[in-house]
Scaffold this motif. Sequence first.
Motif, PDB file in Angstrom:
ATOM      1  N   ASN A 347       0.843  -1.194   0.000  1.00 25.69           N
ATOM      2  CA  ASN A 347       0.000   0.000   0.000  1.00 25.69           C
ATOM      3  C   ASN A 347       0.880   1.246   0.000  1.00 25.69           C
ATOM      4  N   GLN A 500      -3.805 -10.516  -4.180  1.00 27.04           N
ATOM      5  CA  GLN A 500      -3.769  -9.919  -2.849  1.00 27.04           C
ATOM      6  C   GLN A 500      -5.037  -9.127  -2.536  1.00 27.04           C
ATOM      7  N   CYS A 501      -5.545  -8.343  -3.501  1.00 27.86           N
ATOM      8  CA  CYS A 501      -6.728  -7.523  -3.221  1.00 27.86           C
ATOM      9  C   CYS A 501      -7.935  -8.050  -4.016  1.00 27.86           C
ATOM     10  N   SER A 545      -8.384  -1.237  -6.426  1.00 26.79           N
ATOM     11  CA  SER A 545      -7.221  -2.132  -6.471  1.00 26.79           C
ATOM     12  C   SER A 545      -6.012  -1.445  -5.838  1.00 26.79           C
ATOM     13  N   ILE A 546      -5.138  -2.241  -5.256  1.00 24.30           N
ATOM     14  CA  ILE A 546      -3.955  -1.693  -4.590  1.00 24.30           C
ATOM     15  C   ILE A 546      -2.982  -1.070  -5.579  1.00 24.30           C
TER      16      ILE A 546
END
Length: 566
Positions: A347, A500-501, A545-546
């Motif tokens: 992040n 991951q996201c 989304s990251i």
Amino acid sequence: MDIRIHGPEADDSERQAVDSVLGGQARPPRDLLLPALHAVQDRFGWLQPGALNYICMRMDLPPAEVFGVSTFYHLLSLSPAPLRVVHVCDDIACRIKGAEAICAELEKNGTPWKRSPCLGQCERAPATLTLGGNGGNAGTDTKLVLQNLVSVPAFPPFPPDGRLVRRIGKIDPASLVEYEREGGYRGLKRALEIGPEAVIREVTASNLVGRGGAAFPTGRKWDAVSKVAARPHYVVCNADESEPGTFKDRILMEGDPFAIIEGVTIAAFATGAERGFIYIRGEYPLAIERIQAAIQAARAAGLLGKNILGSGFSFDIEVRRGAGAYICGEETALFNSIEGKRGEPRNKPPFPVNVGLFGKPTVINNVETLANVPLIVTEGGAAFAGIGTSGSTGPKLFCLSGHVARPGLYEVAFGKTLRELIDMAGGVPGNKRIQSILLGGAAGVFIGPERLDVPLTFEGTRAIGATLGSGVVMVFDETVDMWDILSRIAEFFRDESCGQCVPCRVGTVRQKELLGRLRSGRTIGSQADELALLNEIGQAMRDASICGLGQTASSAIESALVNLKL
């Protein structure tokens, strides 16, 4: 050690493979995990359980963590596999140039092979790469296997007035003497004369922006890192060039490796770094070999290491080989990969200028960006800013592929039109009609032939809702099934999402499914309903989304549905 290992013990050959990387260190640093995995994969063709257990013991790492890293990358295998395998690119540039015929031929003759996302050889499409056994060959072995189905041309002749490509094909890339004879290392010597602050002023005055796609001002990034009190500082060269359609960084590293080393060294001098990394994608074995050789030669000549050229400035570079993961082109995912973790983005904020590699201030630039730096320092930022347009300065490399007569790497000053660039590449073979052009790669935008007169600048492409991205210009003539191309792009993002996201992990899957329904005509509700849902999925990925993968995963597809007549 608190780690409990169950399973086979390593034999002598497995220990030798691991120890060749870890050496005699009592507790090797975590960032040696990926190199250790590579050593085992190269020796045996796969990650044998005994070797993995030995890595866990030597590095004091839980087996679950090593398993998590090992399963993250395409080029690592946890199941028995042949030592050398032919990787066949079936991505968009290669599938319109006969990739399926190569797959069929390999299947018929029993050669160990597997499909691959873009190999970064789009100018040679259809591309193959033989990997394994401490090396790799682009096309060479495969050429024999396929009885000349694959051709591997040398570097094309570049125009003598090129700035970034002027030495490629002209000098021996292994020769430091020839590099210096053609102007090499003048930039570093001037940098050492004028000092770090003046170097940053020149780079800022040049208006150089990142050439990897984000287009962030390079001088501003360097200035921010130089002012952070925390130490140490790091410099990272992002050479994980994985955007489908992009191959410029590979050619720069293969053809002019000292220029990259010089650019990285100047960046380190300007920002106060003593250690740097060049992270090169695993599908570029020749680039890795040449960059490593250039580092050794520079070190031997006093251009790297302690007290460079007697200036008191010390800096050195390590090469890290990627293992097949598109997402590692994202800067924070790349940091995690170097650190021996899964290549998952972080992040932001904090940003890398404050908290980057190993949690320290880090400058990260891509290969083409750094290749510009010696020119800027040698000639001055104002001279560089005089090339191109006021909003897009300097020379720019474009990767032309698909249906053009002479696919390859082209250097032009910003401002040429798309039509002029395609004409430089010989136009479309057979006088066929252009159906569409993909700008910026799979994360870019499709445009139609009515946009051929758009100037290739950041501001020009932005004005028509497109992007230059990493410099991809892929041409599709009237014979191409664009639904097939869109499906492959959707499949690419689905497969390359790190998971991951949720917006990206789920959105890329739903997007692929939805395209399949549109293509087959078996829609849920009307076609308009499906298109509305596709837009909604794309918006969710952009918003939540990251990283850039999820945020751009729908860009090309949505643009095609708007701009093309499908």
